[in-house]
Design a protein around this motif. Sequence first.
Motif, PDB file in Angstrom:
ATOM      1  N   PRO A 171       0.826  -1.218   0.000  1.00 35.63           N
ATOM      2  CA  PRO A 171       0.000   0.000   0.000  1.00 35.63           C
ATOM      3  C   PRO A 171       0.855   1.261   0.000  1.00 35.63           C
ATOM      4  N   TYR A 172       0.277   2.347  -0.465  1.00 39.53           N
ATOM      5  CA  TYR A 172       1.007   3.621  -0.509  1.00 39.53           C
ATOM      6  C   TYR A 172       1.455   4.025   0.872  1.00 39.53           C
ATOM      7  N   SER A 173       0.785   3.540   1.893  1.00 38.80           N
ATOM      8  CA  SER A 173       1.165   3.927   3.259  1.00 38.80           C
ATOM      9  C   SER A 173       2.480   3.287   3.691  1.00 38.80           C
ATOM     10  N   ASP A 174       2.960   2.310   2.972  1.00 35.99           N
ATOM     11  CA  ASP A 174       4.194   1.619   3.339  1.00 35.99           C
ATOM     12  C   ASP A 174       5.398   2.467   2.922  1.00 35.99           C
ATOM     13  N   PRO A 175       6.320   2.786   3.845  1.00 32.10           N
ATOM     14  CA  PRO A 175       7.488   3.613   3.490  1.00 32.10           C
ATOM     15  C   PRO A 175       8.399   2.899   2.488  1.00 32.10           C
ATOM     16  N   THR A 176       8.944   3.677   1.525  1.00 34.35           N
ATOM     17  CA  THR A 176       9.857   3.132   0.521  1.00 34.35           C
ATOM     18  C   THR A 176      11.280   3.496   0.909  1.00 34.35           C
ATOM     19  N   THR A 177      12.177   2.483   0.768  1.00 32.11           N
ATOM     20  CA  THR A 177      13.595   2.724   1.054  1.00 32.11           C
ATOM     21  C   THR A 177      14.423   2.334  -0.146  1.00 32.11           C
ATOM     22  N   SER A 178      15.640   2.895  -0.180  1.00 29.38           N
ATOM     23  CA  SER A 178      16.564   2.552  -1.276  1.00 29.38           C
ATOM     24  C   SER A 178      16.900   1.077  -1.227  1.00 29.38           C
ATOM     25  N   GLU A 179      16.940   0.513  -0.014  1.00 31.13           N
ATOM     26  CA  GLU A 179      17.266  -0.899   0.101  1.00 31.13           C
ATOM     27  C   GLU A 179      16.171  -1.770  -0.514  1.00 31.13           C
ATOM     28  N   LYS A 180      14.902  -1.404  -0.296  1.00 32.65           N
ATOM     29  CA  LYS A 180      13.807  -2.165  -0.888  1.00 32.65           C
ATOM     30  C   LYS A 180      13.874  -2.135  -2.403  1.00 32.65           C
ATOM     31  N   LEU A 181      14.161  -0.959  -2.954  1.00 32.07           N
ATOM     32  CA  LEU A 181      14.249  -0.847  -4.422  1.00 32.07           C
ATOM     33  C   LEU A 181      15.410  -1.676  -4.941  1.00 32.07           C
ATOM     34  N   ALA A 182      16.531  -1.607  -4.241  1.00 30.53           N
ATOM     35  CA  ALA A 182      17.718  -2.334  -4.705  1.00 30.53           C
ATOM     36  C   ALA A 182      17.524  -3.841  -4.599  1.00 30.53           C
ATOM     37  N   SER A 183      16.756  -4.277  -3.598  1.00 34.60           N
ATOM     38  CA  SER A 183      16.577  -5.727  -3.418  1.00 34.60           C
ATOM     39  C   SER A 183      15.835  -6.353  -4.592  1.00 34.60           C
ATOM     40  N   CYS A 184      14.996  -5.564  -5.279  1.00 38.99           N
ATOM     41  CA  CYS A 184      14.238  -6.134  -6.401  1.00 38.99           C
ATOM     42  C   CYS A 184      15.124  -6.424  -7.600  1.00 38.99           C
ATOM     43  N   VAL A 185      16.285  -5.787  -7.690  1.00 37.27           N
ATOM     44  CA  VAL A 185      17.162  -6.017  -8.858  1.00 37.27           C
ATOM     45  C   VAL A 185      18.459  -6.669  -8.440  1.00 37.27           C
ATOM     46  N   SER A 186      18.477  -7.234  -7.208  1.00 38.61           N
ATOM     47  CA  SER A 186      19.714  -7.834  -6.712  1.00 38.61           C
ATOM     48  C   SER A 186      20.110  -9.066  -7.507  1.00 38.61           C
ATOM     49  N   ALA A 187      19.113  -9.711  -8.164  1.00 42.18           N
ATOM     50  CA  ALA A 187      19.424 -10.933  -8.930  1.00 42.18           C
ATOM     51  C   ALA A 187      19.896 -10.614 -10.339  1.00 42.18           C
ATOM     52  N   GLY A 188      20.106  -9.347 -10.635  1.00 46.05           N
ATOM     53  CA  GLY A 188      20.641  -8.988 -11.941  1.00 46.05           C
ATOM     54  C   GLY A 188      19.607  -8.658 -12.980  1.00 46.05           C
ATOM     55  N   SER A 189      18.367  -8.354 -12.586  1.00 48.84           N
ATOM     56  CA  SER A 189      17.348  -7.984 -13.559  1.00 48.84           C
ATOM     57  C   SER A 189      17.778  -6.715 -14.266  1.00 48.84           C
ATOM     58  N   GLN A 190      17.603  -6.630 -15.571  1.00 47.74           N
ATOM     59  CA  GLN A 190      18.100  -5.505 -16.371  1.00 47.74           C
ATOM     60  C   GLN A 190      17.028  -4.472 -16.652  1.00 47.74           C
ATOM     61  N   VAL A 191      15.739  -4.893 -16.646  1.00 44.52           N
ATOM     62  CA  VAL A 191      14.653  -3.990 -16.995  1.00 44.52           C
ATOM     63  C   VAL A 191      13.627  -4.020 -15.870  1.00 44.52           C
TER      64      VAL A 191
END
Length: 901
Positions: free
Chosen positions: A53-73
């Motif tokens: 939900p929008y109420s959940d705070p976003t962090t740089s770590e959360k964003l980075a974790s989604c591409v940690s496996a090497g996703s390019q797009v």
Amino acid sequence: MLFILKSYVFLSLIAGLVSCGLCPGGSYSFPTGIQANVPKDSLVGWQLCMDVPYSDPTTSEKLASCVSAGSQVVLIGASKAGDSTISIMAVASASLALADTNSTTVAHDGNGTFWYKVKGSSFGFSAISTIDLSVADTIFTNCESRLSWHLDNGDGGWRAGCTLELNQNDLWRKLFYVFVGDTKFLANQTCASCVAGTYLTGSGFSSFSACTPCGAGKYQPATGMASEADCLACPAGTFGTGTGFISVLNCSACGPGKFQTGLGMINETSCVECGAGKFQSGTAAASESACSFCALGSYSTYLGASSSAVCIACVPGKYAIPSAMACPICDAGTYQSSFSATSKSLCTACPVGTYQSFQGATQKSDCLYCPAGTYQTGLAMINISNCSLCVSGTFQSGLGATSFSDCQLCPAGTFQTGIGMLISDDCLLCNSAKYQSGEGSTNCLLCGVGTYQTGRGMTSDAFCAPCVAGKYQSIAGNPCAPCEAGTYQSGRKSTSCVACSVGKYLRIVLPGQNSNVGSGFYQTSKGATNESQCSLCQAGTYQTGVEMIDGSNCSTCLLGKYSTGQGQNSSLTCKTCPLGTYTQFLAASAVSDCILCPAGMFGFIDSQAAARCSSCGPGTYSSGLGMTTMDICEYCAEGKFQTGTGMPSELSCVLCPAGQYRSISAHNASSCDMCVPGTFQPEQGKTNASSCQICGGGKYQTGSGAASEQECLLCSAGTFFSGSGATAKLQCLNCEPGTFQTGDGAINCSLCGLGTYQSASGILNESSCLACGAGKYQTGSGITSDLDCSSCLVGTYSSGTGQTSSDFCVQCAAGTYQSLSGQGSCVACGAGKYQTGTGETNESACSLCQPGSFQTGTGIALSNTCENCTAGTYQPNLGASSSGACLTCPAGTYQGSGGSS
């Protein structure tokens, strides 16, 4: 100018990833710019990494974790909870979309979209480079193409298009997808390979849904396929109803009782049912050979059977053949007494000496004996015409003769020209002038020329006496004749007379002249000179010839006749004994020699006018003496029978055994009638069919002549028979769905109880009655389907199973609701909400905590559990679910009491 796609039309807003070439077949390029209202199910090859939900705070770590496996797009977007489309979204390489930026007023380009990521401030994108990150992007120009989330500062999201101040909003969702399909870089553009289960013919496509799913009946595990021909067919025994299958495991297997030989089948109708007489318990059968035959000795009428339980045993009188819908009937001339016969060879041939004219005989006694006067040497005969008649010269008095040798030869001295004769009396005595020394003759032999014989039934030519002196015989069989006048014959056995010599003569003396021996006389001494020397034939005899020389020439009166005078000269002088009498010896000389026929016999006059006695037949008796007609032979009383002949008393009649009866109307008293199948009779001497007691309900009886109720067999558990007199096990019916039967010999089945159902038939115990599930109840009994279980109404629930009334459906408690019927529990109102009533049917009944307050629990029943924000903070929204929704008053302001909005 900005264009937003409202119905899934892709529009490139800003050029990005400059294309110098086309993506080849099997791949496509990602659409550029900001996209709107994109269906979520069109995102083939994308994996959802974040959906909060929008109420959940976003962090740089959360964003980075989604591409940690090497996703390019990556794909960043926003959508309302429950929506099937993404309201606003953009795609870019991970290196551009997630790159840190220093400016709070200018974003950088990435695939036609302008991106920014400022730690401690915000992350998002815009259709133009101009942004204003006072905290998050607050510019309202081109608002529909802007997305901004607070970053690394503890706050939630800020905007989704033109909708602002979403920091504490739970309705809007933050979405982060990563592309997990294959990608490759060609001429400065990213080309995405079509995912498994799809293909793309042609080049230069730019779309989320350019790849075509493999059609129904096909699958494809590889990526980047450029042709429909790359899609593989579902194998035999399976079918595929959907599209885009990525594995052969997605192909559905044909179910039990079916098979399928083709490739690439698209629906279950391509699965062929196993034929009658077969079953198949597995799945994905690829050939008809997977269908198993019913066990030998059984058959099935069902198509598509999944179990051998449908196979039914063949009943007596029948046999099984593979893949049969019915058991063929054993041929006429055979019988079969057991269940489950496995081949026609088990139909036993009726034995030699019998025949059987109908099909399906079940016991050896159905084979009928060939009648007296016949014999039969073969097996499996089907008609009485197969019984051969005994030939001329023979007779046969028994039943079921098995050989020509059973036909008895007529004795010497007799002959017989007919066929199929029954008794020795059918053999006729040889007449006078004839004899027969052999047995089984069809004629008699004439005495030789010059001889003659006056008796009957002679067995040798020794009985043929020579013609005496003075007589001759020129033709065999004729009487000896006196020599004519002028001839004489001094020898015996002469065939002619000698003429008198010249000067001599011989006068023939006629009967009655005293100078010769007359008829009825004989003279044994030589040189007799007058008739006084001639002796008379004795009483009981007679003599028709003249010049007899010996008493042996006097013929005896036949049995059954007598003669009282001496010197009788004709057989006519032998008188017939009175009817009802007979003589025990030849040459009876007085009527007193005629004695009464004994008990068990009656008198008759035969073809030679002789009185004789004949025996009363089987099933009859006579106690009187000297009876004169067969009508006096009385039948055994009803309930009795008798197999012998000549019986002198009713005492020879015996009681019909148990299982049999004989009525007075049944004139054949030589046997008793069998009680028919389905009945029994335990007592002797019964007189009618009504004495055969009918096997009761829940029982059957297959044979005839059952002697006790114990021969009535019980229907097995799970079956019943409500009638009476059943003659086969097949009449025991399976208990119907909704019922059961635990014991043998049932006349009906018990109903499954309240709160339960049962869809199968032939059920043996009550434990197989299934309970209605949670959220349901059933007030009736004998129910056959769970569809008949009633559902608890919306706003109510029932956690138990097998409930018997709607009283078990409980209203949802305060703090909960239930919008569906037939549920086993209620749904708790979410955090930030409360609900004080009971039996609520919709989430809308859950009230939101007021601005200035929050609620962290679920299923709350009281409004006063919403906590006020503390002093120095405020909260402007309804339904806040955590204390984090309470915002700190800006610098230079204060708030002295809690609960401010």
